[in-house]
Write a protein that holds these residues in place. Structure first.
Motif, PDB file in Angstrom:
ATOM      1  N   MET A  73       0.779  -1.299   0.396  1.00  0.00           N
ATOM      2  CA  MET A  73       0.081   0.162   0.382  1.00  0.00           C
ATOM      3  C   MET A  73       0.949   1.256  -0.258  1.00  0.00           C
ATOM      4  SD  MET A  73      -3.533  -0.998   1.204  1.00  0.00           S
ATOM      5  CE  MET A  73      -3.965  -2.307   1.930  1.00  0.00           C
ATOM      6  N   ASP A  92      -1.708  -4.110  -1.983  1.00  0.00           N
ATOM      7  CA  ASP A  92      -2.185  -4.314  -0.869  1.00  0.00           C
ATOM      8  C   ASP A  92      -1.565  -5.943  -0.383  1.00  0.00           C
ATOM      9  OD1 ASP A  92      -3.455  -6.690  -1.799  1.00  0.00           O
ATOM     10  OD2 ASP A  92      -4.818  -6.742  -1.054  1.00  0.00           O
ATOM     11  N   GLN A  93      -0.594  -6.302  -1.543  1.00  0.00           N
ATOM     12  CA  GLN A  93       0.487  -7.294  -1.371  1.00  0.00           C
ATOM     13  C   GLN A  93       1.944  -7.199  -0.985  1.00  0.00           C
ATOM     14  OE1 GLN A  93       0.196 -10.490  -0.449  1.00  0.00           O
ATOM     15  NE2 GLN A  93      -2.520 -10.631  -0.086  1.00  0.00           N
ATOM     16  N   LEU A 257     -15.108 -11.720 -10.206  1.00  0.00           N
ATOM     17  CA  LEU A 257     -15.911 -12.321  -9.087  1.00  0.00           C
ATOM     18  C   LEU A 257     -15.351 -14.172  -9.243  1.00  0.00           C
ATOM     19  CD1 LEU A 257     -18.461 -13.542 -12.060  1.00  0.00           C
ATOM     20  CD2 LEU A 257     -19.055 -12.025  -9.449  1.00  0.00           C
ATOM     21  N   PRO A 263      -5.154 -15.070  -8.168  1.00  0.00           N
ATOM     22  CA  PRO A 263      -4.580 -14.234  -7.057  1.00  0.00           C
ATOM     23  C   PRO A 263      -3.353 -14.238  -7.260  1.00  0.00           C
ATOM     24  CG  PRO A 263      -4.545 -15.970  -5.352  1.00  0.00           C
ATOM     25  CD  PRO A 263      -5.303 -16.556  -7.035  1.00  0.00           C
ATOM     26  N   THR A 264      -2.021 -15.069  -7.129  1.00  0.00           N
ATOM     27  CA  THR A 264      -0.257 -15.244  -7.802  1.00  0.00           C
ATOM     28  C   THR A 264      -0.560 -14.814  -8.826  1.00  0.00           C
ATOM     29  OG1 THR A 264      -0.239 -16.915  -7.417  1.00  0.00           O
ATOM     30  CG2 THR A 264      -0.337 -15.851  -5.307  1.00  0.00           C
ATOM     31  N   THR A 270      -8.871  -8.817 -11.901  1.00  0.00           N
ATOM     32  CA  THR A 270      -8.159  -8.706 -10.247  1.00  0.00           C
ATOM     33  C   THR A 270      -8.006  -7.927 -10.286  1.00  0.00           C
ATOM     34  OG1 THR A 270      -7.523 -11.436 -11.215  1.00  0.00           O
ATOM     35  CG2 THR A 270      -7.228 -11.178  -8.884  1.00  0.00           C
ATOM     36  N   ARG A 273     -10.428  -5.878  -9.151  1.00  0.00           N
ATOM     37  CA  ARG A 273     -11.140  -6.666  -8.144  1.00  0.00           C
ATOM     38  C   ARG A 273     -11.034  -5.818  -6.713  1.00  0.00           C
ATOM     39  NH1 ARG A 273     -10.948 -11.329  -6.112  1.00  0.00           N
ATOM     40  NH2 ARG A 273      -9.398 -11.914  -7.175  1.00  0.00           N
ATOM     41  N   ILE A 274      -9.289  -6.211  -6.544  1.00  0.00           N
ATOM     42  CA  ILE A 274      -8.341  -5.963  -5.363  1.00  0.00           C
ATOM     43  C   ILE A 274      -8.206  -4.582  -5.164  1.00  0.00           C
ATOM     44  CG2 ILE A 274      -6.245  -6.318  -4.293  1.00  0.00           C
ATOM     45  CD1 ILE A 274      -6.003  -8.939  -5.511  1.00  0.00           C
ATOM     46  N   ASN A 277     -11.725  -2.445  -3.031  1.00  0.00           N
ATOM     47  CA  ASN A 277     -11.836  -2.900  -2.090  1.00  0.00           C
ATOM     48  C   ASN A 277     -11.401  -2.634  -1.383  1.00  0.00           C
ATOM     49  OD1 ASN A 277     -13.161  -5.446  -1.915  1.00  0.00           O
ATOM     50  ND2 ASN A 277     -11.455  -6.932  -2.158  1.00  0.00           N
ATOM     51  N   HIS A 278     -10.184  -1.487  -2.154  1.00  0.00           N
ATOM     52  CA  HIS A 278      -9.306  -0.105  -1.209  1.00  0.00           C
ATOM     53  C   HIS A 278     -10.036   0.561  -1.502  1.00  0.00           C
ATOM     54  CE1 HIS A 278      -7.273  -3.228   1.131  1.00  0.00           C
ATOM     55  NE2 HIS A 278      -7.668  -3.636  -0.081  1.00  0.00           N
TER      56      HIS A 278
END
Lengths: 320, 634, 526
Positions: A73, A92-93, A257, A263-264, A270, A273-274, A277-278
């Motif tokens: 982040m 986030d990762q 979805l 996810p890696t 993707t 989507r991630i 969330n933020h």
């Protein structure tokens, strides 16, 4: 005595088509459409970025060993707490957004192009045979097309994706993910191709050059491949262009979805989507870069598709 | 600047001076219409004739203000009863179109809205431009429909366009064009889409109505027959210019310009038959490659140096003008060519024991009977089947030219396709050399030449591959042999070996038809079926193709099945003729007998409907009113 | 002038009335809706935690999650297998019928019929026997030292009179069969709140039960519970003032809510442990590049993995603080806990690598991690992805296989996994249930959730002894010992105890509890 003449439709109050034969009218129309040129430029840049991502990207975000959770982040460079290592910040990762978008672009475009190829091959083969042969095969396939068109393709893609994953063996899950997604989107979007190919085949079938070939006794398969297919391909290409945008979106939707790519190995979908969330917590950069990239792909592909449709359709061209 | 006005000094309804139309091209602008001037007085019909690309339709569009952008009028004046109309806005032109100028187009279906009844369309047009109430408009519409010869017009008012035949639709379009009592009517190929028998009716209807109402008519057509029938004066256009203008009688009988001479001479006549037609070599140049000087000089047999350098001006002669550097040739067309020569009819094929090559034995084709189970089901419910070909029998002798003649929809094309095995026969049998055609696959004994030169060649293939396909399919001559054979055939049909590497779109219609013929010839067939092979071509090119077919037939000993609606062409080509009507053959016989002693009433009707140029010209002499060319300062 | 003043006054009055009425209406948003009003027909957490305000049991937990009396006033084990409960007198159901021992016996029968969703939880009770109107005996299959908190807390009691009258003597399993009965849409408990409306959209309205037996601590006049599935919408509803409490709030939205003085964040450590499990029973893993052997059978490999995972980093960067790292299969709230369980193996990459090398995997290996995309409070995906990064450092390449909760649970249940992330709740606040299900050697009816197949004779023996040991201190010793052995063997890698995070308007005071239940009886407007 040179006998060359422009094909002019006899005796009509219509503007004579004035295409000089030395250069392609499609190319000429392209050079006259700034929006198409810009779109092509953007798309070329994106495609090159995707292709050269392993060399261009500062990091390899798909290698978990490279990812530093401590840097998660980090905002973009120009913001407070920005880190010069991460031009557009990290997610986030702790993955570098710039690199992840480049690699994600690679996945999105691979899936998009491959899915369109699958859909196009399937649709064109079925459509051509249906249109040329007619009979029960045509009735059957066109009813299937009708039925499939009533089902939202994303739903179908979800179904196909699910089935593929169940069928696939346990240890192959990660490896087949991309093929499952390609198959899902490809099989979900063949009907428009089949329809167009069929209607073209219906038209070309009755053209006299096909009849000439039939009189000689050329085999039906050869007539289909060498006579009808090349003449049916133009509208199919138009659909393919527009479908490319849709396929990229469909991949994004599947990933959104949570059934798309692992996810890696985040694709643009993707990442969006991630990032979503933020989004409300002020960490907009995780969302914004992949979202804008997706918008650019889809927009430029659609502009190109629109242009191509007009360029290949003389009636439309005249109206412009 | 020259302007042709009628001698009697009437003020012209339409006068066009120095009209020039410009279109953007890849290499600078091109000019489909270059500095043309003419005028038409009330009650007069000016025919504008020329081959495709001559600029005649564009001239009509310019007068109507209907040039599609990016094309535009860049020079000249257009006056309608003295009012300039070339500089009006689109809105102003809309008020003039339909009110002061009526228009009739080739395809009546596109001129009528399929969603409204014909009556409502006429009433709507009247109400838009005239101060009448609905009732009066309705009444006027009925009287108009009556005047265009529509039976029970009050009932026809309620019909939709698709419920009418092509000829009736064109009558409605004429009524539409005349409903606001226009000063000028522009008719662009008004009869081209119609059957022979209706063509003549529509032409005379148009002419009579306009004469009666004092309307000036600009009749744009490629058909000299129509000009001869309907026009008072004629303007012959070539490459955007008028090369000759004058009274129909003068121009058609004694054409001064070599192009006009060639054009008139290349028309096959019903009344006589020649061994070969006069032919002008080549074709109209494309717009962006108009030759310098006289645009016709590359095709002209009489061209001198000056022709390629300077543009010849229109030079007046009594009753007309022509643009040629050569001294005006006042002689009428070759008397020999005009005189019927019965000797031509003697046939090469009167070999007593000539065996039939093709036997058509009680063949029928019914559509709607062999379709899918669903349509079979519905067909059973509905009235029944369409008998496209109904119990037809005839035979074609080896080496002869057999012609199938009939109007569109008579079943002649379906029959031809059954003979070559494209359609299976519903009943009956076609035998080729004694063998049932239905069982023949991968054969090379018969081939076909189609009507549409654009659809009959695969646009994605090189000419070489197109012509080589039959050879390759049959595996005769492998490798270099194929190339040699293709080049040989291309030269036989008047193309060069270099053309093999080009694509079809690089060729003109006539050249494409040559490629089609090459493809048909390459496998050395015994029979070639020609389905309207020249109906999409200009007369000068038609003459080339017909001559080519004849010479090839002679050289290779071919049998030809010739399908056409054009009796003049058939007369030129055929040894024996079968007349078809409604799927049946009504009369079969020797060509000479059919043309001189038609037995069936339908044959007689067909023959009577053919516009005969010679007769029409003869009728026009002496001219009703002489024409003279005035020299005006520009 | 006068008129205007009176209008102002009446407006002000009505506003005041409105706001006072408004102030008593507590609006609460949950992500899921309740499946049924029948407490026996659905045992899922959402349904249970809402119906807990309507239906009561014999016992309950207080604010500190300690056992408290509810419809039973006292209880004792009169024999190792017989527990006697004295019932609360003068209690009535919402419909007015009196509460007696018959209702307890009836409710037990009803909750153990085949269509009941909670019968498994009551399995250890053989029979409920009425002694007199206010006394019942619970006869257990075997001695059960934690019967009240381990079992009876899960048995809501409803009126047998009401059920018989309305033809609802058996629960209708509407979620699986679609069949409903009267109790599916109506409720009749003894609890502090009565249902007044249960909409098709899952919206529930309640009013206080004025004839409740206990002292009223709340000051609510009405409760509205709305399901709002989308996290973002739920947060927005709170921020707009539409909702007074949201459970839960996504972690990334916590700072935003904290910024505003009108809202506050409530947290409670959840009685749950998130852990990594591995297949230790197959001879070859089903989803790994290692063939012919199973690396997870080697304790050094398991230790190496545990050492590679820096949970403090994961807590800070991924969980955003909403979790407490630990290294045992039970949370601190559960019986059996000892403070040393808090200590995780020191994270040390080099040592981890060395352990791997010693075990024969100097270059690491690859394995697929099964991960629920919508499980673990939606933290499944980021946690799994973060773990791949941490494990990649010691050469263990982890492929994350994200699946929907349903598919994932099926796979785990069938033990078709090599490496999985899972969580286990200590709902009874006692270690035994967790240990019986996740540590006891896998077999018929025992160790059913011991997916990895950990097996240790001593652990099994300790669990068996503890399950019938009636002495609390001795029993706790056994539990702690067994947990420690499992911990030393790295039978699983416990990761963290999640933190429950809610957000509420500062107007209301809400008490949180480790079992994720919001008890309306403690909610107060300030």
């Amino acid at each position: 005595m040179a006998e060359i003449a422009t094909p002019v439709s006899a005796g009509r109050l219509k503007l004579a088509a004035l295409a000089p034969r030395s250069e392609s009218p499609v190319l000429r129309s392209f050079l006259r459409t700034p929006s198409a040129m810009i779109a092509a430029f953007v798309l070329t840049c994106l495609a090159l970025t995707a292709l050269l991502a392993p060399w261009l990207a500062p990091f390899d975000p798909f290698d978990p060993a490279n990812v530093s959770l401590i840097d998660a982040m980090t905002p973009p460079l120009w913001m407070r707490d920005g880190n010069p290592d991460y031009l557009l910040g990290t997610d986030d990762q702790g993955r570098d957004i710039l690199s992840t978008v480049m690699f994600g672009l690679r996945i999105s475009m691979t899936v998009g192009v491959a899915a369109v190829v699958v859909a196009m091959t399937l649709g064109v083969v079925i459509g051509l045979i249906a249109g040329y042969a007619g009979g029960w095969f045509e009735s059957l396939t066109m009813r299937i097309v009708d039925i499939q068109l009533t089902i939202p393709s994303i739903l179908l893609a979800l179904m196909i994706d699910g089935v593929t994953r169940v069928v696939a063996s346990r240890e192959l899950q990660a490896e087949i993910a991309i093929y499952a997604v390609i198959a899902a989107i490809g099989f979900a979007s063949w009907p428009p191709f089949a329809r167009v190919a069929r209607s073209r085949a219906l038209v070309e079938r009755n053209k006299e050059y096909v009849q000439a070939a039939r009189i000689i006794g050329v085999a039906p398969l050869r007539i289909l491949l060498s006579h009808i297919l090349p003449n049916a391909i133009a509208p199919v290409l138009v659909i393919a262009t527009i479908d490319l945008g849709l396929a990229v979106l469909a991949e994004a939707a599947l990933s959104f979805l949570g059934v798309g790519m692992p996810p890696t190995q985040p694709s643009l979908g993707t990442m969006i989507r991630i990032g979503g969330n933020h989004l409300f917590s002020g960490k907009w950069w995780i969302f914004m870069t992949p979202a804008l990239t997706l918008v650019m792909i889809v927009l430029s592909v659609n502009i190109l598709g629109d242009w191509l449709r007009d360029a290949l359709n003389p009636k439309m061209r005249r109206r412009v | 600047m020259f302007i042709a006005t009628p001698r009697n000094g009437l003020a012209p309804v339409l006068s066009v001076e120095g009209l020039r139309v410009e279109l953007p091209g890849a290499r600078g602008p091109v000019f489909p219409v270059r500095d043309i001037s003419f005028s038409i007085v009330a009650g007069e019909t000016l025919g504008v004739v020329g081959e495709s690309g001559a600029g005649k339709s564009m001239t009509g569009s310019a007068v109507l203000g209907l040039i599609d952008p990016p094309g535009r009028v860049t020079g000249g004046l257009i006056r309608l009863n003295g009012d300039r109309i070339d500089n009006l806005s689109e809105t102003q032109m809309q008020a003039i179109r339909g009110r002061r100028i009526g228009a009739i187009f080739q395809d009546p279906m596109t001129a009528l809205d399929p969603l409204f009844t014909v009556g409502s369309q006429i009433v709507e047009t009247i109400l838009t431009h005239q101060d009448l109430d609905a009732k009066q408009a309705h009444k006027k519409a009925i009287s108009l429909l009556e005047s265009v010869g529509l039976p029970s017009p009050a009932q026809r008012m309620e019909d939709y366009p698709h419920q009418l035949s092509g000829g009736m639709r064109q009558r409605v379009v004429i009524a539409l064009a005349l409903c606001n009592d226009p000063e000028l009517v522009i008719a662009d190929e008004p009869t081209t889409a119609l059957d022979v028998s209706t063509q003549a009716q529509i032409i005379s209807l148009l002419k009579d109505l306009c004469e009666e109402r004092g309307v000036a008519v600009m009749l744009v057509t490629h058909d000299m027959g129509v000009i001869a029938e309907a026009a008072d004066r004629v303007a012959v256009m070539y490459a955007g210019r008028i090369v000759e203008i004058g009274s129909v009688h003068e121009v058609l009988r004694k054409p001064r310009h070599p192009y006009t001479r060639g054009l008139v001479n290349s028309i096959p006549r019903v009344s006589r038959r020649k061994a070969s037609l006069f032919q002008i070599e080549g074709a109209m140049p494309p717009l962006d490659a108009t030759p310098s000087g006289c645009a016709f000089h590359p095709r002209c047999d009489f061209a001198v140096d000056a022709c390629s350098k300077d543009l010849p001006p229109l030079r007046a002669w009594d009753g007309g003008a022509s643009a040629c550097w050569l001294p005006v040739d006042e002689s009428p067309l070759d008397d020999q060519s005009l005189a019927p020569r019965p000797a031509d009819y003697e046939s090469r094929f009167q070999i007593p024991d000539a065996a039939p090559l093709v036997e058509v034995d009680q063949v029928s084709k019914h559509f709607g009977s062999a379709a899918s189970w669903l349509s079979r089901f519905t067909a059973r419910l509905s009235s029944g089947v369409n008998r496209a070909v109904d119990d037809v029998s005839f035979h074609i002798l080896r080496g002869e030219t057999f012609a199938l003649v009939g109007e569109s929809g008579c079943g002649k094309s379906t029959l031809a396709r059954m003979i070559v095995g494209l359609h299976p026969a519903t009943s009956g049998m076609v035998r080729f050399g004694g063998v049932d055609v239905a069982g023949m696959r991968r054969q090379r004994r018969f081939q076909m030449v189609f009507q549409d030169p654009y659809a009959s060649l695969n646009p994605r293939w090189r000419v070489f591959d197109i012509v080589a396909e039959p050879v390759r399919t049959h595996g005769v001559d492998a490798g270099a042999g194929v190339a040699r054979r293709v080049h040989e055939i291309l030269e036989k049909v008047g193309l060069s070996a270099r053309d093999a590497d080009k694509y079809p779109h690089e060729f003109s219609g006539g050249q494409r038809q040559r490629i089609s013929i090459a493809r048909a010839l390459v496998s050395e067939p015994e029979l070639i079926v020609c389905d309207e092979p020249t109906s999409a071509l200009d007369v000068s090119v038609q003459a080339q193709i017909l001559n080519l077919l004849k010479s090839l037939q002679h050289e290779f000993g071919l049998t030809l099945l010739f399908i056409s609606h054009d009796l003049a062409v058939v007369r030129h080509m055929a040894d024996r003729i079968a007349i078809m009507q409604g799927g049946r053959i009504v009369e079969t016989g020797n060509a000479n007998d059919i043309f001189t002693r038609p037995a069936h009433s339908y044959t007689r009707a067909l023959l009577a409907a053919v516009p005969d140029i010679d007769v029409a010209i003869a009728r026009k002499a002496p001219p009703d009113h002489g024409l003279k060319l005035n020299r005006l300062s520009g | 002038m006068l008129r205007r003043a009176s209008i102002c006054l009446s407006l002000a009055l009505s506003a005041a009335l409105l706001s006072s009425a408004q102030a008593q209406t507590f609006r609460w948003a949950t992500p899921a809706s309740v499946a049924t009003m029948d407490p026996h027909a659905s045992g899922d957490t959402t349904t249970r935690n809402i119906l807990i305000n309507v239906y009561e049991g014999l016992v309950r937990l207080n604010q500190k999650s300690v056992l408290d009396s509810e419809l039973a006033v006292s209880w004792e084990a009169i024999e190792p297998t017989v527990w006697r409960f004295k019932l609360r007198p003068n209690v009535t159901f919402h419909d007015g019928s009196p509460f007696t021992a018959d209702d307890v016996v009836f409710s037990f029968k009803r909750a153990t019929t085949s269509s009941s969703d909670i019968r498994a939880k009551l399995r250890s009770i053989k029979e409920m026997k009425k002694v007199d109107d206010l006394t019942v005996d619970a006869i257990t299959q075997a001695p059960n030292p934690i019967l009240p908190q381990g079992v009876l807390i899960f048995m809501p009691i409803l009126s047998h009179v009401w059920a018989e009258k309305n033809n609802a003597v058996e629960p209708a399993d509407n979620r699986r069969t679609g069949k409903e009965n009267f109790a599916t849409r109506n409720a009749d408990g003894t609890g502090p709140f009565k249902i007044t409306s249960y909409g098709v959209d899952g919206r529930i309205e309640m009013v206080p039960n004025e004839s409740w037996w206990d002292k009223k601590e709340h000051n609510l006049s009405k409760v509205v519970i709305s399901p709002i599935a989308s996290d973002a919408t739920r947060v927005a509803a709170l921020l707009s003032g539409e909702i007074d409490l949201i459970t839960p709030i996504p972690q990334q939205d916590v700072p935003r809510v904290k910024e505003s003085p009108q809202f506050y964040i409530l947290t409670a450590p959840e009685a749950r442990v998130v852990f990594l499990g591995f297949d230790q029973w197959r001879d070859e893993l089903i989803a790994s590049n290692v063939k012919g052997k199973n690396p997870f059978k080697d304790v050094r490999v398991r230790q190496a993995l545990a050492k590679a995972i820096n949970m403090d980093l994961v807590r800070d960067k991924v969980l955003l603080g909403a979790g407490d790292p630990l290294f045992a299969m039970i949370p601190p709230q559960a019986n059996g806990w000892t403070p040393e369980f808090k200590t995780r193996p020191a994270s040390d990459i080099n040592e981890a690598k060395k352990l791997l090398a010693d075990a024969g995997y100097p270059a690491g290996f690859s394995v697929t991690l099964d991960c629920p995309s919508d499980g673990l409070s939606n933290m499944g995906e980021p946690v799994c992805v973060a773990l791949t990064g941490l494990l990649a450092r010691i050469g263990v390449k982890v492929d994350v296989l994200l699946q929907k909760q349903a598919a994932y649970a099926g796979k785990i249940g069938r033990r078709e996994t090599s490496f999985y992330i899972h969580s286990w709740g200590a709902t009874t606040f006692d270690a035994l249930a967790t240990m019986e299900l996740t540590m006891f050697s896998y077999g018929d009816g025992v160790g059913t959730w011991n997916v990895g197949g950990y097996s240790n004779a001593e652990v099994d023996k300790l669990i068996l002894s503890a399950s019938s040991e009636m002495d609390a201190a001795k029993r706790k010793g056994m539990l702690t010992k067994a947990l420690s052995i499992h911990r030393d063997h790295v039978g699983t890698i416990p990761l963290y105890q999640p933190t429950l995070t809610y957000a509420a308007s500062t107007k209301v005071k809400v008490v949180t509890r480790s079992d994720d239940a919001v008890q309306l009886r403690w909610v107060r407007f300030q």
